[in-house]
Design a protein around this motif. Structure first.
Motif, PDB file in Angstrom:
ATOM      1  N   UNK A   1      -6.533   8.784   8.614  1.00 33.30           N
ATOM      2  CA  UNK A   1      -7.382   9.940   8.925  1.00 33.30           C
ATOM      3  C   UNK A   1      -8.852   9.521   8.985  1.00 33.30           C
ATOM      4  N   UNK A   2      -9.234   8.616   8.105  1.00 34.99           N
ATOM      5  CA  UNK A   2     -10.620   8.150   8.102  1.00 34.99           C
ATOM      6  C   UNK A   2     -10.925   7.337   9.356  1.00 34.99           C
ATOM      7  N   UNK A   3     -10.013   6.431   9.725  1.00 35.00           N
ATOM      8  CA  UNK A   3     -10.242   5.622  10.930  1.00 35.00           C
ATOM      9  C   UNK A   3     -10.212   6.485  12.189  1.00 35.00           C
ATOM     10  N   UNK A   4      -9.440   7.572  12.151  1.00 34.72           N
ATOM     11  CA  UNK A   4      -9.419   8.487  13.299  1.00 34.72           C
ATOM     12  C   UNK A   4     -10.820   9.050  13.556  1.00 34.72           C
ATOM     13  N   UNK A   5     -11.495   9.444  12.501  1.00 35.81           N
ATOM     14  CA  UNK A   5     -12.874   9.924  12.649  1.00 35.81           C
ATOM     15  C   UNK A   5     -13.774   8.821  13.189  1.00 35.81           C
ATOM     16  N   UNK A   6     -13.505   7.584  12.755  1.00 35.52           N
ATOM     17  CA  UNK A   6     -14.352   6.462  13.172  1.00 35.52           C
ATOM     18  C   UNK A   6     -14.175   6.155  14.654  1.00 35.52           C
ATOM     19  N   UNK A   7     -12.924   6.060  15.140  1.00 35.27           N
ATOM     20  CA  UNK A   7     -12.770   5.678  16.548  1.00 35.27           C
ATOM     21  C   UNK A   7     -13.070   6.828  17.506  1.00 35.27           C
ATOM     22  N   UNK A   8     -13.028   8.057  17.042  1.00 40.47           N
ATOM     23  CA  UNK A   8     -13.491   9.152  17.888  1.00 40.47           C
ATOM     24  C   UNK A   8     -15.020   9.183  17.937  1.00 40.47           C
ATOM     25  N   UNK A   9     -15.674   8.743  16.826  1.00 40.53           N
ATOM     26  CA  UNK A   9     -17.133   8.707  16.798  1.00 40.53           C
ATOM     27  C   UNK A   9     -17.682   7.568  17.644  1.00 40.53           C
TER      28      UNK A   9
ATOM     29  N   UNK B   1       0.842  -1.190   0.000  1.00 39.00           N
ATOM     30  CA  UNK B   1       0.000   0.000   0.000  1.00 39.00           C
ATOM     31  C   UNK B   1       0.881   1.246   0.000  1.00 39.00           C
ATOM     32  N   UNK B   2       0.532   2.220  -0.823  1.00 38.31           N
ATOM     33  CA  UNK B   2       1.286   3.461  -0.898  1.00 38.31           C
ATOM     34  C   UNK B   2       1.107   4.271   0.385  1.00 38.31           C
ATOM     35  N   UNK B   3       2.127   5.082   0.688  1.00 39.14           N
ATOM     36  CA  UNK B   3       2.122   5.860   1.917  1.00 39.14           C
ATOM     37  C   UNK B   3       0.957   6.849   1.956  1.00 39.14           C
ATOM     38  N   UNK B   4       0.637   7.452   0.812  1.00 35.85           N
ATOM     39  CA  UNK B   4      -0.464   8.413   0.766  1.00 35.85           C
ATOM     40  C   UNK B   4      -1.800   7.744   1.075  1.00 35.85           C
ATOM     41  N   UNK B   5      -1.961   6.503   0.620  1.00 34.28           N
ATOM     42  CA  UNK B   5      -3.194   5.766   0.889  1.00 34.28           C
ATOM     43  C   UNK B   5      -3.296   5.439   2.377  1.00 34.28           C
ATOM     44  N   UNK B   6      -2.174   5.046   2.988  1.00 32.93           N
ATOM     45  CA  UNK B   6      -2.169   4.744   4.421  1.00 32.93           C
ATOM     46  C   UNK B   6      -2.538   5.986   5.229  1.00 32.93           C
ATOM     47  N   UNK B   7      -1.986   7.121   4.854  1.00 32.24           N
ATOM     48  CA  UNK B   7      -2.280   8.363   5.578  1.00 32.24           C
ATOM     49  C   UNK B   7      -3.768   8.712   5.457  1.00 32.24           C
ATOM     50  N   UNK B   8      -4.319   8.545   4.246  1.00 30.50           N
ATOM     51  CA  UNK B   8      -5.741   8.841   4.041  1.00 30.50           C
ATOM     52  C   UNK B   8      -6.616   7.911   4.871  1.00 30.50           C
ATOM     53  N   UNK B   9      -6.274   6.621   4.892  1.00 33.20           N
ATOM     54  CA  UNK B   9      -7.064   5.655   5.645  1.00 33.20           C
ATOM     55  C   UNK B   9      -6.961   5.903   7.144  1.00 33.20           C
TER      56      UNK B   9
END
Length: 665
Positions: free
Chosen positions: A303-311, A293-301
């Motif tokens: 950030x998305x999971x961060x929103x999920x576990x804070x929610x 997996x590319x580094x940019x994809x990991x960073x994007x994912x």
């Protein structure tokens, strides 16, 4: 399961279910005898199909009947082909259908009978194509029948088919019948799936139906079917497995599938199936690795999971996906260390003319690894693969070699290890020996995630998933090298035991793993020779007493330890001790052992202190008989209270014993 509360069934519902079961039982008994009689009598008619359908409508998970139903359909389809195909082409089609390694099955009959017919599930289209075909001349029909197609289509051409419009009509009528049967069968499967959407045989039958008429329209239809069943249960793994099959066989876009997982996850964070499917899509398939997996994809994912576990911080699915995103660096296939040991103290079968060469690999191997040995004259002795191990798989492998073999180097998979004198531990230059594995994700991403999870922990101090993530990240980024780190991690683990009382043993093992990892890493740093310190020579000792260990993790990294003190811990078993090849003295007193299972691999062990444990029966000490124990201490165990059996049974079993419980025999 997955956090869903199981609702208890009322008495009325139970009675209703019982009546339904009785009804289904009567249908089953009444029909099965007739079905068996017809099937074993060779009947493969539509009448048998109808009778099987009557049973399956009541018992949709009856896999045997689905298999029989498939046989009947295949027989009907074959009879259609026999009507219109020569025998040589028919045999070719049957071989293609039955080949398990062939490409996805596309309808062959349509290619042979009417090459310019677009096969769809709509029978009206078949009729329309019939009119178009009637308008064509005989020469055009002959020319079309000679065309050859490829690209996952079976190539069929038949110059013997007569060019008559009346026969073309018959061909298309037969096609119409076949595809009408396939569509009716698909509708029947859907009705059964609504009764039991988690039956293996139903989804398997659906796969077969798709293979009988594979085209873009049907692929899209099957994807739509999956979406409908996801509305009923978005974590139906049967439906997810079928969707992956449809996507693969239909060569659909992975981008569209990613968008689908996004919508499902946003609708329900607990959809672990969608998270898992997303991970396979990001990797490019089940056989790919996280490192792709590319580094940019990991960073994007992230950030998305961060929103999920804070929610929803209590949902485990997002935490498991977050852990997978961070990743762990895999073991490299290389040699880490080796030692040559003579048998002056413990000869092999009474012969001291042999050395023991023990080698530690970073990867575990199921079969003996092939290494090359070189002498002092840089003469290659041989490449041997007959090494032995006490565990499978194992990182530690050993070989008995004659003493006149003056080994100088070991080479394996591009790694060269220079051997020292007999009894010295040799390590590869520039290689750090540690069981600790760093994160695959870049360090700056991990540090940022650690800060975010610390903030979440302040908001949700009792959230176990948050605390588990903190333990894993702190232990990897900041190993236990300071009292502050030790105190912080221990405090989190203790709190986990109080918050999640049902998994106390797991958290104790987690703490033992962390301590063992740190102890092994520190011990190897001490063994590495420096300019001021000569290479390590026996005895090689390690003291892990009073560490509250529930088990010894990474025991294979301690393969060359001679003396090991594990007293005053919480050990309940000796799993993994078979890797301690050179162990001579072992102290496991004041633990919670009830058996000595696992110690039989330490065949050079001469002294064992297992006092003050919970060993009750003589059979629990018999694994130690395979060792060369001359000193044994068992005081404080329940077994010592039986004067009739103990100590006579011990002295009879341990033929080399000379001291028992501190007394000379």
């Amino acid at each position: 399961m997955h956090g869903r509360v199981k609702v208890k069934t009322s008495a009325e519902k139970e009675a209703e279910k019982e009546r339904e079961r009785d009804k289904r039982k009567k249908v089953y008994i009444g029909c099965m005898e007739k079905i068996r009689k017809l099937y074993f009598g060779g009947d493969r008619s539509e009448q048998l199909l109808s009778m099987i359908a009557g049973v399956l409508e009541n018992i949709p998970e009856f896999s045997t009947l689905w298999n029989w139903r498939r046989e009947v359909l295949i027989s009907i389809f074959t009879s259609i082909e026999k009507t219109i195909l020569p025998s040589d082409q028919l045999q070719n089609n049957e071989n293609n259908v039955t080949s398990k390694n062939s490409s996805p099955i596309v309808d062959n009959v349509s290619e042979t009978l009417a090459p310019n017919l677009i096969v769809t599930s709509d029978t009206q289209n078949v009729e329309a194509k019939t009119e178009d075909l009637n308008a064509k001349s005989d020469n055009q029909v002959v020319e079309n029948n000679m065309n050859v197609k490829s690209d996952n289509h079976y190539v069929i051409s038949d110059s013997k088919i007569e060019d008559k419009k009346t026969e073309d009509k018959d061909y298309l009528e037969l096609l119409k019948k076949k595809y009408k049967m396939i569509e009716d069968e698909k509708d029947f499967v859907v009705r059964c799936l609504r009764m039991n959407p988690k039956a293996y045989s139903l989804w398997n039958h659906r796969r077969w139906l798709l293979e009988q008429n594979l085209n873009e329209e049907n692929v899209r239809s099957e994807i739509s079917l999956c979406n409908q069943f996801f509305q009923l249960d978005d974590r139906n793994f049967h439906c997810w497995d079928y969707r992956r099959f449809v996507v693969k066989i239909g060569c659909l876009s992975e981008t569209d599938e990613l968008e689908k997982t996004t919508s499902l996850i946003e609708n329900n964070f607990s959809n672990y199936s969608a998270w898992h499917y997303r991970s396979t899509l990001l990797c490019g398939g089940l056989q790919k690795n996280r490192e792709n997996i590319e580094e940019s994809v990991v960073r994007r994912e992230l950030e998305w999971t961060e929103n999920a576990y804070f929610t929803d911080p209590a949902d485990q699915s997002v935490w498991l996906y977050h852990q997978w995103l961070l990743g762990r660096k895999p073991d490299e296939d290389r040699v880490l260390s080796a030692i040559i040991c003579n048998f002056t103290d413990h000869p092999v079968d009474g012969n001291s003319d042999y050395y023991l060469l023990a080698v530690l690999f970073e990867q575990s191997h199921y079969i003996p690894p092939k290494i090359t040995m070189l002498t002092l004259d840089n003469i290659q002795i041989k490449e041997f693969s007959d090494m032995s191990s006490t565990l499978t798989p194992s990182r530690v492998w050993f070989k008995i070699i004659p003493t006149d073999t003056k080994l100088h180097q070991i080479r394996y998979n591009g790694t060269t290890l220079s051997l020292g004198r007999v009894g010295e531990v040799s390590t590869c230059e520039g290689v750090t020996i540690t069981p600790r594995r760093g994160f695959t994700a870049p360090r700056d991403m991990v540090v940022e995630q650690l800060q975010n999870i610390r903030e979440l922990h302040d908001l949700e101090p009792d959230n176990k998933w948050c605390m588990l993530a903190l333990v894993n990240m702190i232990n990897t980024l900041h190993p236990l090298k300071s009292a502050e780190n030790i105190q912080e991690l221990r405090g989190i683990v203790v709190k986990l035991c109080h918050v999640d009382t049902g998994r106390v043993a797991y958290y104790r093992d987690l703490w033992s793993r962390i301590l063992s990892e740190t102890a092994v890493e520190s011990w190897w740093n001490e063994q590495r020779p420096s300019q001021q310190t000569p290479p390590t020579t026996p005895p090689i000792t390690l003291n892990l007493s009073g560490k509250y260990l529930s088990y010894l993790a990474f025991a294979d990294y301690l393969y060359c330890v001679r003396e090991l003190d594990l007293s005053h811990n919480q050990l309940t078993n000796l799993a993994g001790f078979a890797s301690l090849l050179l162990l001579q003295n072992l102290n496991v007193s004041h633990n919670k052992l009830y058996t000595l299972d696992g110690i039989e691999g330490c065949k050079y062990l001469t002294s064992l202190d297992a006092s003050h444990n919970n060993i009750r029966n003589t059979c629990n000490i018999l694994p130690a008989v395979k060792c060369r124990i001359s000193r044994l201490v068992l005081t404080g165990n329940p077994i010592t209270t039986d004067d009739e059996i103990y100590p006579g049974c011990v002295t009879d079993s341990f033929v080399m014993i000379s001291y028992l419980d501190g007394k000379e025999l």
